[in-house]
Write a protein that holds these residues in place. Sequence first.
Motif, PDB file in Angstrom:
ATOM      1  N   TYR A 276       0.853  -1.183   0.000  1.00 24.40           N
ATOM      2  CA  TYR A 276       0.000   0.000   0.000  1.00 24.40           C
ATOM      3  C   TYR A 276       0.891   1.236   0.000  1.00 24.40           C
ATOM      4  O   TYR A 276       1.948   1.240   0.613  1.00 24.40           O
ATOM      5  N   ALA A 277       0.430   2.292  -0.669  1.00 25.60           N
ATOM      6  CA  ALA A 277       1.256   3.496  -0.735  1.00 25.60           C
ATOM      7  C   ALA A 277       0.443   4.772  -0.907  1.00 25.60           C
ATOM      8  O   ALA A 277       0.951   5.771  -1.399  1.00 25.60           O
ATOM      9  N   SER A 278      -0.807   4.786  -0.471  1.00 21.16           N
ATOM     10  CA  SER A 278      -1.667   5.952  -0.692  1.00 21.16           C
ATOM     11  C   SER A 278      -1.469   7.060   0.331  1.00 21.16           C
ATOM     12  O   SER A 278      -1.835   8.200   0.094  1.00 21.16           O
ATOM     13  N   GLY A 279      -0.928   6.698   1.502  1.00 22.59           N
ATOM     14  CA  GLY A 279      -0.817   7.668   2.590  1.00 22.59           C
ATOM     15  C   GLY A 279      -1.968   7.589   3.576  1.00 22.59           C
ATOM     16  O   GLY A 279      -1.889   8.112   4.675  1.00 22.59           O
ATOM     17  N   GLN A 280      -3.048   6.949   3.155  1.00 21.46           N
ATOM     18  CA  GLN A 280      -4.207   6.709   4.024  1.00 21.46           C
ATOM     19  C   GLN A 280      -4.766   5.339   3.673  1.00 21.46           C
ATOM     20  O   GLN A 280      -5.832   5.207   3.080  1.00 21.46           O
ATOM     21  N   ASP A 281      -4.020   4.320   4.047  1.00 19.11           N
ATOM     22  CA  ASP A 281      -4.344   2.954   3.652  1.00 19.11           C
ATOM     23  C   ASP A 281      -5.254   2.285   4.669  1.00 19.11           C
ATOM     24  O   ASP A 281      -5.035   2.389   5.870  1.00 19.11           O
ATOM     25  N   LEU A 282      -6.259   1.583   4.168  1.00 22.77           N
ATOM     26  CA  LEU A 282      -7.161   0.802   5.001  1.00 22.77           C
ATOM     27  C   LEU A 282      -6.928  -0.669   4.687  1.00 22.77           C
ATOM     28  O   LEU A 282      -7.031  -1.083   3.534  1.00 22.77           O
ATOM     29  N   VAL A 283      -6.613  -1.441   5.723  1.00 25.39           N
ATOM     30  CA  VAL A 283      -6.376  -2.868   5.563  1.00 25.39           C
ATOM     31  C   VAL A 283      -7.409  -3.606   6.400  1.00 25.39           C
ATOM     32  O   VAL A 283      -7.411  -3.492   7.626  1.00 25.39           O
ATOM     33  N   THR A 284      -8.278  -4.342   5.731  1.00 25.61           N
ATOM     34  CA  THR A 284      -9.297  -5.123   6.427  1.00 25.61           C
ATOM     35  C   THR A 284      -8.726  -6.508   6.733  1.00 25.61           C
ATOM     36  O   THR A 284      -8.176  -7.165   5.853  1.00 25.61           O
TER      37      THR A 284
END
Length: 125
Positions: free
Chosen positions: A89-97
């Motif tokens: 992930y590399a968005s800066g606001q990552d959501l990992v379920t």
Amino acid sequence: MALQNNAALLIFIAITFCVVSVSAFAKVFVVGEADGWTVGPDYKKWAEDKEFSIGDILTFNYEKGQQDVLRVNKENFDSCDTSSRISSYASGQDLVTLMEPGEYYFICGKPGHCQGGQKFSIHVA
């Protein structure tokens, strides 16, 4: 035919109920809380008093381009090896379920960050 339609409808309702039930009780964890995902905080300490369950969400907040998030296996976690990853992930606001039970290992893939302590593991019940 009506029996098959009723069975399909019951299966659909059961699956929908399970999905709604899990998501209704899901918790959202902000990794590092106010510090976010960066070099410095003790993420092992941050994670140790939390209970993680299927459906919970990890939120990684950081400056895009300065950090990233890699989910890796235990060997790569222990050695800070970024060459093989389960997901990144590399968005800066990552959501990992958290989708299944077991061990999850996270590191930052930027040079020196994992070695500097930007990593943690959790157990999902």
